[in-house]
Design a protein around this motif. Structure first.
Motif, PDB file in Angstrom:
ATOM      1  N   SER A  12       0.812  -1.226   0.000  1.00 56.86           N
ATOM      2  CA  SER A  12       0.000   0.000   0.000  1.00 56.86           C
ATOM      3  C   SER A  12       0.843   1.272   0.000  1.00 56.86           C
ATOM      4  CB  SER A  12      -0.906   0.002   1.241  1.00 56.86           C
ATOM      5  OG  SER A  12      -0.112  -0.141   2.404  1.00 56.86           O
ATOM      6  N   SER A  13       2.156   1.145   0.099  1.00 57.20           N
ATOM      7  CA  SER A  13       2.988   2.340   0.277  1.00 57.20           C
ATOM      8  C   SER A  13       4.436   2.046  -0.085  1.00 57.20           C
ATOM      9  CB  SER A  13       2.863   2.734   1.767  1.00 57.20           C
ATOM     10  OG  SER A  13       3.866   3.619   2.171  1.00 57.20           O
ATOM     11  N   ALA A  15       8.068   1.112  -1.078  1.00 59.55           N
ATOM     12  CA  ALA A  15       8.663   0.114  -1.974  1.00 59.55           C
ATOM     13  C   ALA A  15       7.618  -0.866  -2.484  1.00 59.55           C
ATOM     14  CB  ALA A  15       9.771  -0.645  -1.243  1.00 59.55           C
ATOM     15  N   THR A  35      -2.586  -2.527   5.951  1.00 61.71           N
ATOM     16  CA  THR A  35      -3.613  -2.244   6.963  1.00 61.71           C
ATOM     17  C   THR A  35      -4.500  -1.069   6.551  1.00 61.71           C
ATOM     18  OG1 THR A  35      -2.254  -0.677   8.227  1.00 61.71           O
ATOM     19  CG2 THR A  35      -2.042  -3.018   8.802  1.00 61.71           C
ATOM     20  N   ARG A  39      -5.475   3.391   0.952  1.00 58.50           N
ATOM     21  CA  ARG A  39      -4.270   3.325   0.104  1.00 58.50           C
ATOM     22  C   ARG A  39      -4.274   2.071  -0.762  1.00 58.50           C
ATOM     23  NH1 ARG A  39      -0.865   5.524   4.290  1.00 58.50           N
ATOM     24  NH2 ARG A  39       0.109   3.487   4.492  1.00 58.50           N
ATOM     25  N   ASN A  87       7.716  -7.825   1.947  1.00 60.29           N
ATOM     26  CA  ASN A  87       8.162  -6.431   1.995  1.00 60.29           C
ATOM     27  C   ASN A  87       7.701  -5.691   3.243  1.00 60.29           C
ATOM     28  OD1 ASN A  87       8.797  -3.657   0.756  1.00 60.29           O
ATOM     29  ND2 ASN A  87       6.570  -3.569   1.053  1.00 60.29           N
ATOM     30  N   TYR A 151      14.833  -3.492  15.057  1.00 61.17           N
ATOM     31  CA  TYR A 151      14.823  -3.547  13.589  1.00 61.17           C
ATOM     32  C   TYR A 151      16.018  -4.357  13.069  1.00 61.17           C
ATOM     33  CZ  TYR A 151      14.672  -1.886   8.750  1.00 61.17           C
ATOM     34  OH  TYR A 151      14.611  -1.822   7.377  1.00 61.17           O
ATOM     35  N   SER A 186      10.483   7.073   1.268  1.00 63.90           N
ATOM     36  CA  SER A 186       9.178   6.430   1.542  1.00 63.90           C
ATOM     37  C   SER A 186       8.632   7.011   2.844  1.00 63.90           C
ATOM     38  CB  SER A 186       9.330   4.909   1.683  1.00 63.90           C
ATOM     39  OG  SER A 186       9.898   4.601   2.943  1.00 63.90           O
ATOM     40  N   ARG A 189      10.241   6.297   7.635  1.00 68.60           N
ATOM     41  CA  ARG A 189      10.736   6.979   8.838  1.00 68.60           C
ATOM     42  C   ARG A 189       9.602   7.642   9.615  1.00 68.60           C
ATOM     43  NH1 ARG A 189      14.550   5.956   5.515  1.00 68.60           N
ATOM     44  NH2 ARG A 189      13.418   7.046   3.897  1.00 68.60           N
TER      45      ARG A 189
HETATM   46  N1  LIG Z   1      12.730   3.268   3.500  1.00 63.51           N
HETATM   47  C1  LIG Z   1      13.939   2.892   3.807  1.00 63.51           C
HETATM   48  O1  LIG Z   1      14.863   3.717   3.943  1.00 63.51           O
HETATM   49  C2  LIG Z   1      14.247   1.420   3.952  1.00 63.51           C
HETATM   50  C3  LIG Z   1      15.600   1.024   3.978  1.00 63.51           C
HETATM   51  C4  LIG Z   1      15.915  -0.328   4.041  1.00 63.51           C
HETATM   52  C5  LIG Z   1      14.899  -1.279   4.075  1.00 63.51           C
HETATM   53  N2  LIG Z   1      13.590  -0.873   4.071  1.00 63.51           N
HETATM   54  C6  LIG Z   1      12.555  -1.917   4.104  1.00 63.51           C
HETATM   55  O2  LIG Z   1      11.665  -1.744   3.007  1.00 63.51           O
HETATM   56  C7  LIG Z   1      10.396  -2.326   3.325  1.00 63.51           C
HETATM   57  C8  LIG Z   1       9.276  -1.375   2.903  1.00 63.51           C
HETATM   58  O3  LIG Z   1       9.355  -0.191   3.646  1.00 63.51           O
HETATM   59  P1  LIG Z   1       9.017   1.243   3.024  1.00 63.51           P
HETATM   60  O4  LIG Z   1      10.236   2.053   3.132  1.00 63.51           O
HETATM   61  O5  LIG Z   1       8.353   1.119   1.732  1.00 63.51           O
HETATM   62  O6  LIG Z   1       8.025   1.794   4.167  1.00 63.51           O
HETATM   63  P2  LIG Z   1       6.484   2.246   4.148  1.00 63.51           P
HETATM   64  O7  LIG Z   1       6.245   3.223   3.056  1.00 63.51           O
HETATM   65  O8  LIG Z   1       6.196   2.639   5.560  1.00 63.51           O
HETATM   66  O9  LIG Z   1       5.713   0.890   3.791  1.00 63.51           O
HETATM   67  C9  LIG Z   1       5.588  -0.159   4.716  1.00 63.51           C
HETATM   68  C10 LIG Z   1       4.517  -1.109   4.239  1.00 63.51           C
HETATM   69  O10 LIG Z   1       4.364  -2.160   5.237  1.00 63.51           O
HETATM   70  C11 LIG Z   1       2.979  -2.307   5.529  1.00 63.51           C
HETATM   71  N3  LIG Z   1       2.743  -2.754   6.903  1.00 63.51           N
HETATM   72  C12 LIG Z   1       3.247  -2.232   8.049  1.00 63.51           C
HETATM   73  N4  LIG Z   1       2.739  -2.901   9.110  1.00 63.51           N
HETATM   74  C13 LIG Z   1       1.921  -3.858   8.629  1.00 63.51           C
HETATM   75  C14 LIG Z   1       1.114  -4.858   9.217  1.00 63.51           C
HETATM   76  N5  LIG Z   1       1.060  -5.042  10.540  1.00 63.51           N
HETATM   77  N6  LIG Z   1       0.375  -5.651   8.404  1.00 63.51           N
HETATM   78  C15 LIG Z   1       0.401  -5.503   7.053  1.00 63.51           C
HETATM   79  N7  LIG Z   1       1.144  -4.570   6.439  1.00 63.51           N
HETATM   80  C16 LIG Z   1       1.900  -3.753   7.212  1.00 63.51           C
HETATM   81  C17 LIG Z   1       2.395  -0.917   5.328  1.00 63.51           C
HETATM   82  O11 LIG Z   1       1.001  -1.031   5.103  1.00 63.51           O
HETATM   83  P3  LIG Z   1      -0.057   0.039   5.712  1.00 63.51           P
HETATM   84  O12 LIG Z   1       0.563   1.398   5.560  1.00 63.51           O
HETATM   85  O13 LIG Z   1      -1.269  -0.200   4.870  1.00 63.51           O
HETATM   86  O14 LIG Z   1      -0.194  -0.381   7.139  1.00 63.51           O
HETATM   87  C18 LIG Z   1       3.151  -0.431   4.097  1.00 63.51           C
HETATM   88  O15 LIG Z   1       2.518  -0.888   2.924  1.00 63.51           O
HETATM   89  C19 LIG Z   1      10.429  -2.628   4.829  1.00 63.51           C
HETATM   90  O16 LIG Z   1      10.619  -4.010   5.031  1.00 63.51           O
HETATM   91  C20 LIG Z   1      11.655  -1.866   5.330  1.00 63.51           C
HETATM   92  O17 LIG Z   1      12.263  -2.496   6.426  1.00 63.51           O
HETATM   93  C21 LIG Z   1      13.252   0.441   4.028  1.00 63.51           C
END
Ligand SMILES: NC(=O)c1ccc[n+]([C@@H]2O[C@H](COP(=O)([O-])OP(=O)(O)OC[C@H]3O[C@@H](n4cnc5c(N)ncnc54)[C@H](OP(=O)(O)O)[C@@H]3O)[C@@H](O)[C@H]2O)c1
Length: 270
Positions: A12-13, A15, A35, A39, A87, A151, A186, A189
């Protein structure tokens, strides 16, 4: 020819959303979970306008029966599964001494067990399709960062899990790729939890100069097509990996300094 099918947790958001669009553009039907209903609906609409089919499920990836429902929805809707992308993930910023154990566990259930359940319920279908699993880990899958112990340990655990099952699934022709990005743009943070378990709401890090989720998704798709084992992005990420392996004490010093210098660093008063 029949479309391939991809399931993306956290679609939904960030990556996950970018990956949903990328795989759709490459002709995949898509199933996304998250969740946030609004989105998810928005992503579904965007995918329909790209031209492939999309189903979504509002669920909590940390609850096994919710994850099982996502895979059931996939098979009911599309009859097969070719690619699973683990993811969904959150972060938690706290020095461990002050960490709330409930929040620590919550993070582990989402980041680690969410992926475990997803793989568990997908395996029979992925073996049948000789498909792929893509894990979105982090540089924190092998590099430690202070004030992020929950984390970091969840991503280290994921690395070990995927390295193990890669060996088991090798003879079943299921490829496993662990993607380990550094910081990218994204909502991650803003969604990071504070010591008290509430979301930070703002970012402790300037996003200027970070790679975009779209760029990340393109690279991940390329890695998937080439059946890569690991993906580390950017020169900085590759250098960090090298330093960690060959000069671990230097890696510790650099990591400590980076977090000490972030906005509202929790190390300043500790
Ligand atoms: N951004 C960075 O700098 C970074 C760096 C390294 C690795 N990562 C990894 O990349 C991945 C994606 O993160 P992102 O940066 O794209 O962050 P994001 O925009 O916050 O997206 C996180 C996603 O996880 C979902 N999520 C969170 N809790 C959940 C739950 N309890 N049940 C189902 N879905 C859930 C969210 O869905 P809802 O919003 O609908 O709840 C959202 O779609 C993560 O595994 C993160 O550890 C991120």
């Amino acid at each position: 020819m029949e479309n391939k099918v991809v399931v993306i947790t956290g679609g939904s958001s960030g990556a996950g959303e970018a990956l949903a669009y990328k795989f759709s553009k490459e002709g995949f039907d898509v199933v996304i979970g998250g969740t946030n209903l609004e989105r998810l609906k928005k992503v579904q609409l965007n995918i329909k306008s790209i031209g492939t089919r999309c189903e979504y499920i509002v669920h909590d990836v940390s609850v096994e029966k919710d994850v099982k429902k996502m895979i059931e929805l996939t098979i009911k809707s599309f009859g097969k599964l070719d690619v699973l992308i683990c993811n969904a993930g959150i972060s938690y910023r706290s020095v461990f001494e002050h960490a709330n154990m409930e929040v620590f566990e919550k993070l582990f259930k989402i980041n680690f067990f969410g992926s475990i359940y997803s793989v568990k319920h997908s395996i029979p279908y992925l073996i049948k399709s000789e498909g792929s699993i893509i894990a979105i880990s982090s540089l924190n899958g092998f590099i430690a960062t202070p004030t992020r112990s929950a984390y970091v340990s969840s991503k280290h655990a994921l690395q070990g899990f995927f390295d193990s099952i890669r060996l088991e699934l090798k003879n079943k022709n299921v490829n496993i790729m662990v993607a380990s990005p550094g910081y990218f743009e994204s909502n991650f943070r803003k969604n990071t939890l504070k010591s008290d378990g509430n979301k930070e709401g703002s970012t402790a890090r300037d996003q200027k100069g970070m790679i975009t989720s779209e760029h990340l998704a393109d690279k991940i798709y390329e890695g998937y097509k080439n059946k890569k084992r690991d993906l580390i992005f950017t020169f900085r990420g590759k250098l960090a990996h090298l330093i960690k392996n060959w000069f671990p004490k230097l890696s510790d010093r650099l990591s400590y300094k980076e977090i000490l210098n972030e906005r509202e660093s929790l190390l300043k008063d500790y």
